[in-house]
Design a protein around this motif. Structure first.
Motif: not given
Lengths: 530, 306
Positions: A442-453, A366-370
């Motif tokens: 970890a997958a909860v974090a990935l799902a959040l990243f994908g859906l609501v960055p 997320r940091t890389e993206e933002s």
């Protein structure tokens, strides 16, 4: 003040601005600390409402090395209030310490790296003003934490004097880590290194305190957390250890201020060396990039949890000899030894730390993206799944490495101590049993990243949730589903419980499903910068 | 003439903000196309849609014959990109970043890489943390220019470069044009666009307000003239397309619309021209007409096609 000390001119304005910037973040930290104390106080009072219950509790935890290693010195257990302080203080202290580390880190080197400090320092602002602002911001946050904890504990019916001492001890320990971080910010080469060194100091303080309390040697006095717990809230109410915290904070902050004069803006005292003029073959794929960016954190977590595994492994040897209270043995399942009960608890704690690491690894994406660094990579011939897959691989394989190293350390120490080589494999397997539950977090974090960055940072709430439900599963008074919603509740508590494949497979499937959701969400959405 | 980029009616919003509001853009294969507009006009948003980093709300977008959202990876092998605001990984050296981006894009020419490092005077051993804005920009430029691709998408590529490096950059773009590559050059530096571009699209508030060759766009602007005549001129004020007229004896100053030049020059000839200075319109003036004169906004032609 600013008139006589030109090097801190502008601190007042900067401080107001810093508090405005942190107007959401800091109250969340403060509330988290107060909430932990409130929940503990309410549930302890419900559980130990008769003197007999309390006496049984005191006998069991007072002789339980795992409880002492996790919580602190078993003092004041003759009152419910003392039990509350025993159960919760070591966790709230860590919350306050992490709050202080992140606050100082953000307001010093992170601001410098982003170029904000340069902009500010070019105005009528003294050289030491940004550092002083950071320290004062952390001090205000620690004070607020102290007051909030004191008020929350008093409101739940605990004695006011002890409650505010408990709060003050937590805030004072947080302050020491603010000083540690301020010092690290002067020495280290980058903002990440600053936070890493300060985080390692917190971990070292936790371990020193645990070893000191279990072994009964003077090691607790080497740890600021030991100082905080030496106040003995609700049983003696000693205020003088707080002076140790304040003196240490002052000395660390003064040293940081002195070192600030000897370094350049944006650089540490450790001078950077020129790097390679060309990229190695390792830096060719999105996975290679993710590994390069995250290798420092992975190495630090691996070293940290390996050390923790060594400490837990050697403490386990003391359990049988130091804590031989027959009453405590009677409370445990028949077949299980005290040592295994201790190891089951410490392995779960290690797994919680691995889950925290996994979430931090996902949030790196997320940091890389933002910060706009995902953009040039995705503008090259790299698909969304490949890019996220690189970071996801680190976030899923990294915890495996960390747990493997920690379990191997514990197993090796136990194998040597008992002369039974089978211990190594048994404890290694026990450590890895927690991996599927870590993957779910970890997958909860990935799902959040994908859906609501923009809300991906909420993944830390998932870590907090599994930590609270795991560590307080026994004495909690909440409904069963609250525990059952945590993936850690489904993991067999090896080695006291038997190993079962079904829940681990189920957890892995849940993790895979959440991962798929995260990937699908990321493929469909815009890149969100800023 | 084949088309490298074709955009029509592109709409992209962020919440209640309309970043792109029906943008049209045509870039022919082999041309250097200027994408001009003030800050916040929607240039970077349009480029991110072209790269499949953002998804269009509506409209038709074709890039190198493909759909930039669905075929992103395949298309990205055929293009190179320089972002407007280059952020690099602080702990990675410039040389490593160039190699990484080049490899991810599909490989870069080591000889070109070395030549470009030399020409842009960039030390590849320094970590990105210690680079200035201009040096970060050079890293992205070297990575893009060392790639052997059909299309170069450059978003304000010279921001932060000194004039010497700007000249180097212009040389490199001319070289690309000579090789028949296509370049989309987003900019608000008018001199750069005038020096490099075959055709220009001007975007404002998320819409293309004008598009065409520089020659065509100059027709839309006014030529300033200072004329000395043997006899006093009369009747100029009555001619269509004459603006800001001032007559001082035999000396006349006026601005003339592009399509009225012929009539005005014929009229002046009748008075016996002794000297004539005419200043061709610059893109600055073109910009001023579109962005400076809010009163005339409604009368601005929506788009002029070539």
């Amino acid at each position: 003040m600013t008139g006589r000390l030109p090097s801190v001119t502008g601190t007042g304005t900067l401080l107001r601005f810093a508090l405005r910037c942190d107007r959401v973040r800091l109250p969340v930290w403060v509330a988290a600390g107060a909430l932990l104390v409130t929940v503990q106080s309410v549930s302890s009072q419900a559980l130990y409402d008769t003197p007999a219950d309390l006496a049984a509790y005191a006998a069991s935890v007072g002789s339980n090395a795992a409880a002492v290693a996790l919580a602190g010195p078993p003092v004041g257990l003759d009152t419910v209030a003392g039990a509350v302080a025993f159960e919760i203080s070591s966790f709230v202290v860590v919350v306050a310490a992490l709050m202080a580390v992140s606050t100082i880190g953000r307001h010093t080197r992170a601001d410098e790296e982003a170029g904000r400090t340069e902009l500010v320092r070019a105005t009528r602002v003294g050289r030491h003003a940004p550092l002083l602002t950071a320290v004062l911001t952390a001090a205000i946050a620690c004070t607020a934490t102290a007051v909030a904890i004191g008020a929350a504990a008093t409101a739940t019916g605990l004695p006011a004097g002890g409650s505010f001492l408990l709060g003050a001890s937590v805030g004072a320990a947080g302050l020491v880590f603010a000083g540690v971080t301020a010092l690290a910010a002067q020495v280290t080469g980058s903002p990440r290194a600053t936070q890493g060194v300060a985080g390692a100091a917190v971990a070292a303080a936790v371990v020193l305190r645990a070893v000191g309390d279990v072994e009964g040697n003077g090691l607790v006095w080497a740890s600021p957390i030991g100082w905080a717990q030496a106040t003995h809230p609700y049983s003696g109410d000693r205020w003088w250890p707080l002076l140790l915290c304040l003196a240490a904070t002052g000395a660390l902050a003064a040293l940081a201020g002195a070192l600030l004069d000897r370094r350049d803006l944006g650089a540490g005292l450790v001078a950077p060396r020129p790097g390679p003029p060309a990229a190695s073959r390792a830096l060719t794929s999105p996975l290679g990039l993710a590994l390069r960016l995250q290798r420092g954190a992975l190495a630090a977590w691996t070293v940290g949890l390996t050390l923790l595994g060594l400490v837990y492994g050697s403490l386990a040897g003391s359990v049988e000899t130091l804590f031989v209270d027959p009453q405590a043995r009677a409370l445990l399942p028949d077949a299980a030894s005290l040592t295994d009960a201790f190891l089951a608890t410490t392995l779960a704690t290690t797994a919680l730390l691995a889950a925290a690491y996994a979430v931090s690894a996902v949030l790196r994406a997320r940091t890389e993206e933002s910060e706009g660094r995902a953009e040039p990579v995705l503008a090259a011939a790299v698909g969304r799944p490949a890019w996220l897959g690189g970071h996801a691989t680190v976030a899923l394989a990294g915890p495996a490495v960390v747990l493997l190293a920690s379990g191997a350390a514990t197993g090796a120490v136990r194998a040597v101590a008992t002369g039974d080589g089978g211990e190594f494999g048994r404890l290694l397997a026990a450590a890895l049993t927690h991996l599927p539950a870590v993957w779910v977090v970890a997958a909860v974090a990935l799902a959040l990243f994908g859906l609501v960055p923009r809300a991906a940072v909420l993944a830390w709430a998932a870590v907090g949730y599994v930590a609270v439900t795991t560590l307080f599963a026994g004495p909690s008074g909440w409904p069963a589903w609250v525990d059952d919603a945590s993936p850690f509740a489904w993991t067999p508590a090896v080695p006291i419980e038997a190993w079962r494949a079904t829940p681990l497979v189920a957890l892995s499937v849940v993790a895979a499903g959440l991962l798929a959701v995260g990937l699908a969400g990321f493929r469909r959405r815009d890149l969100v910068t800023g | 003439m084949t088309t490298a980029i074709s955009v029509s009616g592109l709409v992209k919003g962020f919440g209640s903000v309309h970043a792109l509001d029906g943008l049209d853009l045509e870039v022919a294969t082999g041309e250097v196309h200027g994408f001009l507009g003030p800050n916040g006009a929607g240039k970077s948003t349009a480029i991110r849609v072209l790269l499949g980093l953002l998804r269009a709300d509506s409209g038709r977008v074709r890039l190198l014959g493909g759909d930039p959202w669905a075929d992103a990876v395949a298309l990205h092998r055929r293009l190179a990109y320089v972002p407007g605001d280059v952020t690099l990984w602080p702990q990675v050296t410039g040389g490593e970043a160039i190699d990484l981006l080049g490899r991810l894009q599909g490989g870069l020419d080591p000889a070109r890489r070395a030549e470009l490092l030399e020409r842009f005077d960039l030390d590849p051993r320094k970590r990105a943390r210690t680079y200035s804005k201009g040096n970060r920009q050079k890293v992205a430029l070297v990575a893009a220019l060392a790639s052997d691709v059909e299309l170069y998408v450059l978003d304000e590529p010279t921001s932060g470069l000194d004039p010497l490096m700007e000249a180097t950059f212009q040389d490199e773009v001319r070289r690309l044009r000579a090789e028949g590559r296509t370049v989309l050059l987003s900019s608000h530096v008018l001199a750069e666009v005038e020096a490099l571009c075959d055709r220009v699209s001007i975007v404002r508030h998320g819409r293309a307000v004008q598009s065409g060759s520089l020659t065509e766009l100059r027709h839309l602007t006014r030529t300033s003239m200072v004329v000395e005549t043997a006899r006093p001129v009369s009747g100029l004020a009555g001619l269509p397309g004459v603006h800001d007229l001032s007559v001082d004896g035999g000396r006349v100053r006026l601005d003339v619309d592009g399509d009225a030049l012929d009539a005005v020059v014929r009229h002046l000839a009748g008075a016996g021209v002794r000297s004539l200075t005419s200043t061709p319109p610059t893109l600055e003036e073109l910009f001023l007409r579109h962005y400076g004169e809010d009163l005339h906004e409604e009368q601005t032609p929506a788009a002029v096609r070539s």
